[in-house]
Motif scaffolding. Structure first.
Motif, mmCIF file in Angstrom:
data_model
loop_
_atom_site.group_PDB
_atom_site.id
_atom_site.type_symbol
_atom_site.label_atom_id
_atom_site.label_comp_id
_atom_site.label_asym_id
_atom_site.label_seq_id
_atom_site.Cartn_x
_atom_site.Cartn_y
_atom_site.Cartn_z
ATOM 1 N N GLU A 84 1.586 16.171 15.834
ATOM 2 C CA GLU A 84 2.318 15.052 16.434
ATOM 3 C C GLU A 84 3.781 15.120 16.048
ATOM 4 N N ILE A 85 4.644 14.748 17.002
ATOM 5 C CA ILE A 85 6.071 14.731 16.693
ATOM 6 C C ILE A 85 6.573 13.290 16.706
ATOM 7 N N ASN A 86 7.396 12.942 15.714
ATOM 8 C CA ASN A 86 8.002 11.616 15.665
ATOM 9 C C ASN A 86 9.482 11.745 15.376
ATOM 10 N N GLU A 87 10.280 11.017 16.148
ATOM 11 C CA GLU A 87 11.719 11.020 15.871
ATOM 12 C C GLU A 87 11.995 9.965 14.808
ATOM 13 N N LEU A 88 12.582 10.404 13.691
ATOM 14 C CA LEU A 88 12.772 9.506 12.558
ATOM 15 C C LEU A 88 14.143 8.863 12.552
ATOM 16 N N GLN A 89 15.119 9.624 13.026
ATOM 17 C CA GLN A 89 16.495 9.164 12.845
ATOM 18 C C GLN A 89 17.383 9.852 13.857
ATOM 19 N N ASP A 90 18.462 9.201 14.173
ATOM 20 C CA ASP A 90 19.347 9.739 15.192
ATOM 21 C C ASP A 90 20.723 9.209 14.828
ATOM 22 N N PRO A 135 20.745 19.899 21.040
ATOM 23 C CA PRO A 135 20.367 18.741 20.222
ATOM 24 C C PRO A 135 20.506 17.417 20.964
ATOM 25 N N LYS A 136 21.469 17.322 21.876
ATOM 26 C CA LYS A 136 21.665 16.032 22.556
ATOM 27 C C LYS A 136 20.619 15.810 23.638
ATOM 28 N N ALA A 137 20.320 16.878 24.388
ATOM 29 C CA ALA A 137 19.508 16.705 25.591
ATOM 30 C C ALA A 137 18.003 16.869 25.362
ATOM 31 N N ALA A 138 17.615 17.507 24.268
ATOM 32 C CA ALA A 138 16.197 17.835 24.081
ATOM 33 C C ALA A 138 15.317 16.592 24.033
ATOM 34 N N THR A 139 14.173 16.668 24.705
ATOM 35 C CA THR A 139 13.198 15.577 24.618
ATOM 36 C C THR A 139 12.268 15.862 23.436
ATOM 37 N N ARG A 196 19.680 14.638 15.038
ATOM 38 C CA ARG A 196 18.409 13.928 15.247
ATOM 39 C C ARG A 196 17.379 14.547 14.315
ATOM 40 N N VAL A 197 16.585 13.674 13.711
ATOM 41 C CA VAL A 197 15.629 14.138 12.705
ATOM 42 C C VAL A 197 14.212 13.811 13.167
ATOM 43 N N PHE A 198 13.344 14.789 13.094
ATOM 44 C CA PHE A 198 11.954 14.630 13.533
ATOM 45 C C PHE A 198 10.983 15.007 12.420
ATOM 46 N N LYS A 199 9.818 14.411 12.508
ATOM 47 C CA LYS A 199 8.718 14.808 11.620
ATOM 48 C C LYS A 199 7.620 15.387 12.496
ATOM 49 N N PHE A 200 7.085 16.551 12.080
ATOM 50 C CA PHE A 200 5.952 17.134 12.794
ATOM 51 C C PHE A 200 4.795 17.329 11.819
ATOM 52 N N SER A 201 3.677 16.663 12.097
ATOM 53 C CA SER A 201 2.457 16.904 11.310
ATOM 54 C C SER A 201 1.262 16.473 12.137
ATOM 55 N N MET A 248 -8.111 21.600 7.456
ATOM 56 C CA MET A 248 -6.864 20.997 7.009
ATOM 57 C C MET A 248 -5.708 21.977 6.926
ATOM 58 N N ARG A 249 -5.993 23.230 7.191
ATOM 59 C CA ARG A 249 -5.001 24.251 6.857
ATOM 60 C C ARG A 249 -3.660 24.108 7.562
ATOM 61 N N GLU A 250 -3.684 23.593 8.796
ATOM 62 C CA GLU A 250 -2.400 23.492 9.505
ATOM 63 C C GLU A 250 -1.736 22.137 9.280
ATOM 64 N N ASN A 251 -2.278 21.407 8.356
ATOM 65 C CA ASN A 251 -1.797 20.053 8.152
ATOM 66 C C ASN A 251 -0.569 19.995 7.233
ATOM 67 N N ARG A 252 0.455 20.751 7.588
ATOM 68 C CA ARG A 252 1.685 20.720 6.796
ATOM 69 C C ARG A 252 2.690 19.807 7.492
ATOM 70 N N LYS A 253 3.535 19.206 6.684
ATOM 71 C CA LYS A 253 4.554 18.317 7.244
ATOM 72 C C LYS A 253 5.872 19.074 7.376
ATOM 73 N N THR A 254 6.374 19.117 8.599
ATOM 74 C CA THR A 254 7.625 19.826 8.850
ATOM 75 C C THR A 254 8.725 18.823 9.192
ATOM 76 N N LEU A 255 9.846 18.970 8.540
ATOM 77 C CA LEU A 255 11.017 18.156 8.857
ATOM 78 C C LEU A 255 11.895 18.988 9.785
ATOM 79 N N ILE A 256 12.208 18.434 10.951
ATOM 80 C CA ILE A 256 13.018 19.174 11.922
ATOM 81 C C ILE A 256 14.332 18.439 12.134
ATOM 82 N N VAL A 257 15.413 19.164 12.034
ATOM 83 C CA VAL A 257 16.727 18.566 12.235
ATOM 84 C C VAL A 257 17.426 19.268 13.387
#
Ligand SMILES: [Zn+2]
Length: 388
Positions: free
Chosen positions: A149-155, A240-244, A141-146, A124-133
């Motif tokens: 997996e990466i998820n885009e939360l908001q734009d 920030p605009k072009a990144a996938t 654009r706001v992403f969650k990484f945990s 479980m050690r790497e199981n931290r939640k990172t908020l990326i802006v």
């Protein structure tokens, strides 16, 4: 994956009757497609445990659980290459079952007063939640990484020109367009900072990471809330605009790996330095056990390859090296632990001590693959203050 609250619940579970059943299943490299060799071995292991339980005495209460695990193993057939962990105690109507990445040290069945959590905690050690802006002057654009997996939360776009008229920005429309743009950008970064703060707290993130153009960092940073700054692990260069999302993930993974590596190296050096000058550092198993017992430990550094036999007294909690039959503190019978690391991890989880896993390094091997950063030293209880 398992939430931290759940693993703490497992750590707090206690069966004085020695009926806490821990089962780890690590799929072996398949000899044949049916995984028959694999499941025969596991079933043998369980059959032996059931036979022991039938003899009465310790573990008799686990017979039903062992049979249930056995039936599950029967149906596993390699578990699609995944590992598995089961924590059970029929006496207390407790059953937890998890599928895990196939990175467990081995398949094992253990009956004890506590669950054995070291293999699980290590996974479980790497199981931290990172908020990326990701932010520039007009977009965020706001992403969650945990869990990798990466998820885009908001734009959102900065559309302040439209809103500006109603919230006091009208005054800047008078002439200096450039100044207006700059003020709008500042307002945009402030909006982002507010949003980040709210999101961070609501979703219990562990750390914050920012992606932007190099020249924009100096504009963004001053708007971050002090708390967000504390949780910020850094910023990386990206458009920030072009990144996938895949690019964001790649940058994040790289950044975290480098950051964690540096952080761990710094921790190891700190602890060794503190220990050598007789300060707030403990190195080696014997010394760390003593520090855990006196409540001194703030952060536990544990080697991924740490393994040492030892004993634990479930009456007073004392852990020791060696094989002593009775507890050296309270005199009650000791329980042998194949790996005292299980006892140590359980203690750390119950006492909210941070565990930092260290991958093999020569330096860390040299100090016994275990160390701790201390909050205080029980044997340095400042008698000087009393004297003064
Ligand atoms: Zn004891």
């Amino acid at each position: 994956m398992i939430a931290r609250d759940e693993i703490r619940e497992l750590a707090n579970f206690h069966s004085p009757e020695t009926c806490a059943l821990t089962f780890y299943y690590q799929p072996s490299t398949p000899q044949d497609r049916s995984h028959r060799g694999d499941s025969i071995l596991v079933k043998d292991m369980l059959r032996n445990a059931i036979r022991d339980a039938e003899k009465g005495g310790k573990g008799a209460c686990a017979k039903a659980d062992l049979e249930r695990v056995s039936a599950i193993v029967e149906a596993l057939r390699g578990n699609g290459g995944r590992g598995k962990a089961i924590f059970a105690c029929a006496g207390q109507n407790f059953w937890r079952e998890y599928d895990l990445p196939p990175q467990l040290p081995k398949t094992q069945v253990i009956l004890n007063q506590r669950f054995h959590l070291k293999p699980l905690a290590a996974l479980m050690r790497e199981n931290r939640k990172t908020l990326i802006v990701l932010a520039d002057r007009t977009k965020a654009r706001v992403f969650k990484f945990s869990n990798n997996e990466i998820n885009e939360l908001q734009d959102f776009f900065n559309d302040l020109s439209r809103h500006g008229k109603s919230d006091g920005f009208a005054g800047y429309d008078g002439g200096h367009a450039e100044r207006r743009v700059s003020n709008e950008a500042a307002q945009h970064f402030k909006t982002i900072a507010d949003y980040v703060m709210e999101r961070y707290e609501r979703d219990n993130f562990d750390q914050l990471l920012i992606g932007c153009h190099d020249e924009q960092w100096a504009e963004i940073e001053p708007h971050l809330h002090p708390y967000a700054k504390q949780k910020l692990i850094g910023h990386f260069r990206i458009d920030p605009k072009a990144a996938t999302p895949e690019q964001v993930k790649e940058m994040t993974v790289q950044f975290i790996a480098r950051h964690d590596g540096d952080e761990k190296q710094r921790l190891i050096s700190d602890v060794i330095g503190e220990a050598h000058r007789n300060g707030n550092g403990a190195i080696g198993l014997r010394r760390v056990l003593r520090s855990l017992e006196t409540g001194e430990v703030q952060t536990l550094l544990l080697g991924s390859n740490f393994h040492a036999a030892g004993v634990k007294c479930y009456n007073c909690g004392h852990m020791d090296l060696g094989e002593a039959a009775n507890c050296s503190v309270c005199g009650k019978p000791n329980t042998r632990l194949d790996d005292i690391g299980d006892g140590i991890v359980g203690h750390a989880l119950r006492n909210h001590i941070d565990i930092v896993w260290i991958d093999t390094t020569e330096e860390f091997d040299h100090i016994g693959r275990i160390a701790a950063l201390l909050r205080f030293r029980a044997d340095q209880n400042t008698p000087m203050k009393v004297a003064v």
